[in-house]
Enzyme design. Structure first.
Site, PDB file in Angstrom:
ATOM      1  CG  ASP A 110       7.189  61.230  73.069  1.00 38.18           C
ATOM      2  OD1 ASP A 110       6.859  61.277  71.749  1.00 38.18           O
ATOM      3  OD2 ASP A 110       7.800  61.646  73.722  1.00 38.18           O
ATOM      4  CG  ASP A 141       6.335  63.052  67.469  1.00 43.00           C
ATOM      5  OD1 ASP A 141       5.819  64.048  68.075  1.00 43.00           O
ATOM      6  OD2 ASP A 141       7.420  62.749  67.933  1.00 43.00           O
ATOM      7  CD  GLU A 142       5.017  65.526  72.291  1.00 39.88           C
ATOM      8  OE1 GLU A 142       5.025  65.158  73.798  1.00 39.88           O
ATOM      9  OE2 GLU A 142       5.996  66.135  72.112  1.00 39.88           O
TER      10      GLU A 142
END
Length: 354
Positions: free
Chosen positions: A10, A104-105
């Site tokens: 993350d 983003d993850e």
């Protein structure tokens, strides 16, 4: 079944961190990634801004009240996607089993990794080091025997942290957690559980599977499994797109009859995006949000999928006619989408003549 080794990566305050990386004058300052305007919402907030209570999805005007000294930056998704791709390239050095959740993850299955590192913890540590050295961004990582636990672990020592949940630690780690940490336990389910005397995962375990199934149906069994750290869902790489949509929030609330130009413009965006997918979308979806923040959706699956942008817009407008509200009702947002993707029937037809 042998235990998996799952890593959840993350990126920390991703959009805001990219802005701070690319503009040194922003480092150490509260940064809010959002368009300015009465209807704008926060896309991301740096950790400096979060100390004032600013959070993603918060109204930008509220964020400005909480943190008057914040620097507001309009989002630049071209740069964010570029940084996300570079991070994905780093993941691919270690495994091909990558399931992105957003820019983003992502989940990584490193049960067998490509670099020969002996443990999942070493893989996670190496990935975080490479992201920092090559992208000058920080990432938090969680390591666990399944996806559910890995996601909880990645949040445990944010920002820029690493946390590992070993299989033998599950029985001591889970019971004290607030039940709201379980996926699928939102405000409504949380309130129902609270009425049953459930505040922690340990409390949830005491209800037993029969009671949970009686109260919540199939979701109750899922809650029971999660409360015991059980999650068999695999990391699925290259997950096909489930839907394509576009939406717009208005500067001022509109009457339903005033939304046609917006619906046509959004239909044009969605149609252009859908042309990049070889499959065919069967279902058209219209989303509306009232001035009071109530969300309405209408959908229609025609006998034949829409064959042009004009046809998509026409179906979306027909869905608007199915909204049975007072004609004085005003709306703050409208969205158009396509879903229910199927393999193209044209490509699947046998060749009869050459």
């Amino acid at each position: 079944m042998s235990l998996r080794k799952i890593v959840h990566i993350d990126m920390d305050a991703f959009y805001a961190s990219v802005e701070q990386r690319d503009d040194p004058s922003l480092r150490g300052r509260p940064v809010v990634v959002a368009w300015r305007g009465l209807r704008s919402v926060v896309c991301a907030a740096s950790y400096e801004a979060r100390r004032f209570g600013v959070r993603s999805a918060m109204a930008a005007v509220h964020a400005e009240r909480l943190c008057p000294g914040a620097v507001f930056i309009p989002p630049d998704f071209v740069r964010y996607r570029a940084a996300s791709k570079l991070a994905r390239d780093i993941f691919k050095r270690h495994t091909d089993l990558i399931e992105p959740l957003s820019l983003d993850e992502a989940y990584l299955d490193v049960t067998e990794n490509k670099t020969g590192l002996s443990t999942a913890t070493r893989v996670a540590r190496t990935i975080r080091k490479q992201i920092w050295e090559e992208l000058h961004l920080t990432a938090s990582a969680g390591v666990a025997p399944n996806k559910f636990l890995a996601k909880i672990a990645s949040d445990w020592r944010k920002p820029n942290g690493l946390f590992v949940i070993q299989p033998e630690d599950i029985e001591t780690f889970l019971p004290p957690l607030p039940v709201m940490r379980l996926p699928g336990v939102g405000a409504v389910t949380g309130k129902r559980l609270e009425l049953l005397g459930v505040k922690t995962v340990g409390d949830l375990r005491q209800l037993g599977p029969a009671m949970l199934e009686e109260q919540f149906g199939r979701h109750g069994m899922r809650l029971f499994e999660l409360a015991h750290g059980v999650d068999h869902s695999p990391v699925v790489s290259d997950r096909p797109t489930q839907s394509i949509s576009a939406e717009d929030t208005f500067e001022r609330d509109l009457l339903l009859d005033e939304t046609e130009p917006v619906i046509r413009r959004l239909a044009d965006k969605v149609w252009a995006a859908s042309r990049k997918d070889p499959r065919t979308a069967r279902t058209v979806v219209l989303k509306l949000k009232t001035a009071e923040f109530s969300i309405l959706t209408r959908s229609y699956t025609p006998a034949f999928p829409p064959g042009s942008c004009d046809e998509l817009a026409a179906i979306a407008l027909s869905l608007r006619d199915r909204v049975a509200l007072d004609e004085t009702q005003r709306f703050r947002l409208v969205g158009v989408g396509l879903s229910n993707f199927r393999e193209s029937e044209i490509s699947a037809q046998p060749i009869l003549f050459e």
